[in-house]
Design a protein around this motif. Sequence first.
Motif, PDB file in Angstrom:
ATOM      1  N   ALA A  60     -15.859  17.766  17.959  1.00  0.00           N
ATOM      2  CA  ALA A  60     -16.210  18.857  18.820  1.00  0.00           C
ATOM      3  C   ALA A  60     -17.730  18.296  19.188  1.00  0.00           C
ATOM      4  CB  ALA A  60     -16.140  20.131  18.632  1.00  0.00           C
ATOM      5  N   VAL A  61     -18.259  18.492  20.436  1.00  0.00           N
ATOM      6  CA  VAL A  61     -19.405  18.116  20.797  1.00  0.00           C
ATOM      7  C   VAL A  61     -20.662  19.007  20.200  1.00  0.00           C
ATOM      8  CG1 VAL A  61     -21.266  17.965  22.679  1.00  0.00           C
ATOM      9  CG2 VAL A  61     -18.923  17.266  22.958  1.00  0.00           C
ATOM     10  N   TYR A  62     -20.526  20.374  20.083  1.00  0.00           N
ATOM     11  CA  TYR A  62     -21.713  21.016  19.388  1.00  0.00           C
ATOM     12  C   TYR A  62     -21.475  21.426  18.149  1.00  0.00           C
ATOM     13  CZ  TYR A  62     -22.701  21.698  24.356  1.00  0.00           C
ATOM     14  OH  TYR A  62     -23.017  21.400  25.693  1.00  0.00           O
ATOM     15  N   THR A  63     -20.242  21.687  17.675  1.00  0.00           N
ATOM     16  CA  THR A  63     -20.136  22.083  16.376  1.00  0.00           C
ATOM     17  C   THR A  63     -19.870  21.066  15.428  1.00  0.00           C
ATOM     18  OG1 THR A  63     -17.597  22.441  16.712  1.00  0.00           O
ATOM     19  CG2 THR A  63     -19.099  24.495  17.202  1.00  0.00           C
ATOM     20  N   GLY A  64     -19.251  19.946  15.761  1.00  0.00           N
ATOM     21  CA  GLY A  64     -18.994  18.711  14.757  1.00  0.00           C
ATOM     22  C   GLY A  64     -17.755  19.274  14.051  1.00  0.00           C
ATOM     23  N   LEU A  65     -16.989  20.159  14.539  1.00  0.00           N
ATOM     24  CA  LEU A  65     -15.577  20.421  13.977  1.00  0.00           C
ATOM     25  C   LEU A  65     -14.611  19.401  14.718  1.00  0.00           C
ATOM     26  CD1 LEU A  65     -15.748  24.559  14.185  1.00  0.00           C
ATOM     27  CD2 LEU A  65     -15.887  22.835  12.012  1.00  0.00           C
ATOM     28  N   ILE A  79      -3.613  20.443  26.258  1.00  0.00           N
ATOM     29  CA  ILE A  79      -3.842  21.275  25.261  1.00  0.00           C
ATOM     30  C   ILE A  79      -4.820  20.786  24.192  1.00  0.00           C
ATOM     31  CG2 ILE A  79      -2.618  22.976  23.637  1.00  0.00           C
ATOM     32  CD1 ILE A  79      -0.296  21.298  25.882  1.00  0.00           C
ATOM     33  N   ARG A  80      -5.726  21.725  23.967  1.00  0.00           N
ATOM     34  CA  ARG A  80      -6.485  21.579  22.881  1.00  0.00           C
ATOM     35  C   ARG A  80      -6.539  22.534  21.897  1.00  0.00           C
ATOM     36  NH1 ARG A  80     -12.877  22.730  23.322  1.00  0.00           N
ATOM     37  NH2 ARG A  80     -12.114  24.669  22.981  1.00  0.00           N
ATOM     38  N   GLN A  81      -6.268  22.237  20.451  1.00  0.00           N
ATOM     39  CA  GLN A  81      -6.411  23.391  19.465  1.00  0.00           C
ATOM     40  C   GLN A  81      -7.455  23.201  18.506  1.00  0.00           C
ATOM     41  OE1 GLN A  81      -3.229  23.838  16.673  1.00  0.00           O
ATOM     42  NE2 GLN A  81      -3.495  25.860  16.745  1.00  0.00           N
ATOM     43  N   GLN A  82      -8.118  24.138  18.439  1.00  0.00           N
ATOM     44  CA  GLN A  82      -9.610  23.982  17.460  1.00  0.00           C
ATOM     45  C   GLN A  82      -9.526  25.220  16.445  1.00  0.00           C
ATOM     46  OE1 GLN A  82     -13.039  24.020  19.779  1.00  0.00           O
ATOM     47  NE2 GLN A  82     -14.251  22.754  18.149  1.00  0.00           N
ATOM     48  N   HIS A  83      -9.823  25.165  15.352  1.00  0.00           N
ATOM     49  CA  HIS A  83      -9.963  26.164  14.273  1.00  0.00           C
ATOM     50  C   HIS A  83     -11.465  26.507  14.048  1.00  0.00           C
ATOM     51  CE1 HIS A  83      -5.878  25.957  14.094  1.00  0.00           C
ATOM     52  NE2 HIS A  83      -5.847  24.616  13.811  1.00  0.00           N
ATOM     53  N   GLY A  84     -11.695  27.753  13.465  1.00  0.00           N
ATOM     54  CA  GLY A  84     -13.124  28.242  12.983  1.00  0.00           C
ATOM     55  C   GLY A  84     -14.295  27.955  14.015  1.00  0.00           C
ATOM     56  N   SER A  85     -13.784  27.867  15.259  1.00  0.00           N
ATOM     57  CA  SER A  85     -14.977  27.767  16.317  1.00  0.00           C
ATOM     58  C   SER A  85     -15.733  29.132  16.239  1.00  0.00           C
ATOM     59  CB  SER A  85     -14.247  27.737  17.745  1.00  0.00           C
ATOM     60  OG  SER A  85     -15.355  28.107  18.795  1.00  0.00           O
ATOM     61  N   PRO A  86     -17.170  28.835  16.179  1.00  0.00           N
ATOM     62  CA  PRO A  86     -18.019  29.967  16.001  1.00  0.00           C
ATOM     63  C   PRO A  86     -17.845  30.882  17.430  1.00  0.00           C
ATOM     64  CG  PRO A  86     -19.241  27.804  16.546  1.00  0.00           C
ATOM     65  CD  PRO A  86     -17.793  27.477  16.339  1.00  0.00           C
ATOM     66  N   GLY A  87     -17.372  30.441  18.712  1.00  0.00           N
ATOM     67  CA  GLY A  87     -17.192  31.129  19.584  1.00  0.00           C
ATOM     68  C   GLY A  87     -15.794  32.026  19.720  1.00  0.00           C
ATOM     69  N   ALA A  88     -15.227  32.124  18.501  1.00  0.00           N
ATOM     70  CA  ALA A  88     -13.925  32.693  18.512  1.00  0.00           C
ATOM     71  C   ALA A  88     -13.734  33.814  17.369  1.00  0.00           C
ATOM     72  CB  ALA A  88     -12.611  31.835  18.204  1.00  0.00           C
ATOM     73  N   PHE A  89     -15.085  34.428  16.906  1.00  0.00           N
ATOM     74  CA  PHE A  89     -15.040  35.154  15.884  1.00  0.00           C
ATOM     75  C   PHE A  89     -14.306  34.951  14.776  1.00  0.00           C
ATOM     76  CE2 PHE A  89     -15.821  37.561  19.752  1.00  0.00           C
ATOM     77  CZ  PHE A  89     -16.956  38.262  19.240  1.00  0.00           C
ATOM     78  N   GLY A  90     -14.340  33.689  14.449  1.00  0.00           N
ATOM     79  CA  GLY A  90     -13.551  33.144  13.178  1.00  0.00           C
ATOM     80  C   GLY A  90     -12.236  32.728  13.197  1.00  0.00           C
TER      81      GLY A  90
END
Lengths: 309, 309
Positions: free
Chosen positions: A284-289, B201-212
């Motif tokens: 990911a661009v911003y988070t490094g995840l 489709i993109r799946q991402q975990h632990g994004s700070p934008g998703a309240f965990g």
Amino acid sequence: MRWLKSAGCWPSALLLAGRVGLRAGPRTASGSPRDAGELQGELDRFGGVSVHLARHRALHGLDAAAFRRLLQAALQQWRSEGRVAAWLHVPILQSHFIASAASLGFRFHHADSHSSTLTLWLGDGPSRLPGYATHQVGVAGAVFDDSTRKVLVVQDRNKLKNMWKFPGGLSEPGEDIGDTAVREVFEETGVKSEFRSLLSIRQQHGSPGAFGKSDMYLICRLQPCSFTINFCQQECLKCEWMDLEKLARIDNTTPITRRVARLLLYGHREGFDKIDLSMEEFPAVYTGLFYKLYHRELPESYRDTAGTD
Amino acid sequence: MRWLKSAGCWPSALLLAGRVGLRAGPRTASGSPRDAGELQGELDRFGGVSVHLARHRALHGLDAAAFRRLLQAALQQWRSEGRVAAWLHVPILQSHFIASAASLGFRFHHADSHSSTLTLWLGDGPSRLPGYATHQVGVAGAVFDDSTRKVLVVQDRNKLKNMWKFPGGLSEPGEDIGDTAVREVFEETGVKSEFRSLLSIRQQHGSPGAFGKSDMYLICRLQPCSFTINFCQQECLKCEWMDLEKLARIDNTTPITRRVARLLLYGHREGFDKIDLSMEEFPAVYTGLFYKLYHRELPESYRDTAGTD
């Protein structure tokens, strides 16, 4: 989309925000201990303020009425300072403060296990705060053995009507699509498999199985690594390797299973590249995840057009 | 997957369950009004019991300690009856009962706006209760004008790094993928469009934008119906119709945007059937609700193999 509701931008600000001491207005009168007049809040870059009650030891002995006065004074101050939103993070054992906050307009944003989060929009116009998770995600695995043309199917126990379907179930928190498919197939049938591609996505709203939320259900194509069936008796009534052409024809199956069986048949005859969505991992661009991206296979010549992915 | 965690099967049982009167064990002593000794619960077919505090007028005058005694007695009875789980539905203004329930082992399952739901597993072994929504869903719209080979892109305001991307944002509760894409594109850019297909489709975990929680982000191909840009100044810094080949080449874009630009380029040159997932609506088997299914286009001959979809 409105400013604060930008996907993913609001809560990240909370992480970036510095903590500031906020005096909760003039010291309140009777009922509040002397040192409870300060609420330690965190400002975020969107103009909101966040209070973690767990960090306020002085609140421990406070009764609900005194907390209400304290919060009311704080709200008055935050409004005068132009804050657009307030967030309260409440440990479950301090839930007696929730009704006080509710009487001042706070509502639940979400709750999970040991704590709840309440919000109040202080800005002009309707709230522009982002909501909480709206979907549960389930995954089914279509385990297809190309050499025998057989596919692994189950019949659920405890259903009103017995129909053949692909094994699957809900993703665990933080679990990738392919991992859910492989885990669920193994737990239900005892068959080991590997992720190959994503085949189909179903979206459904208001499903009674989702506590009023929406449901996203994905079907993956899996490659079998073992063939012996040892199915979960609690969950399944039947489990078998069924001829794919038979599954595409029979009546006692769900519409989605029949449709995917025909998709698999098409892929088997014409090449799986006709039906597959391939998967790739990106930073990911911003988070490094890292995230996983699924789409149609892109020829190598298009991947190399210029720049780097 | 374990029995109770079958996708979608647990909560539907709550809807099917009949209501039964449950006496909360022996009448408790001091502190509880005479008629507070009965908790009206609903049994479900998985062996759980659900209590809606809002339906218990007798609880209104009860203090937290008395409620705790009542609930403790009820739990004792439910355990003796072999119930495997208890659910408490608590209106926000009755939140002073939550800490009492927590002291008996209850934890938040979820909360939303005016109420919270707590759960306690009473059965053997670890809890087999299903979790709550785990994902937020966002959608971006790649509005591509085939005749000019231009695609609509924006740069977000308030980002650390300015990069071209497709307009998009979070789905509203209950909103379909294509509807989110069309709405977000219009809100951000003023351009009207129509859904054509799902691309990625993109799946991402632990994004700070998703309240965990996790994040599912989908990109749709949209057909423009209008071309005049009138972009949202609060949200966007820039907005333009950019040549698709340029977007596939430039550096100041996100990896996902560049990848989808190349996918679109491939589709534009070789036919969109190479990249599209088409959408179709189906009725759900058990609930009668409708759902949308996305997958690769299936030739007519395979749709008609036998049976009906």
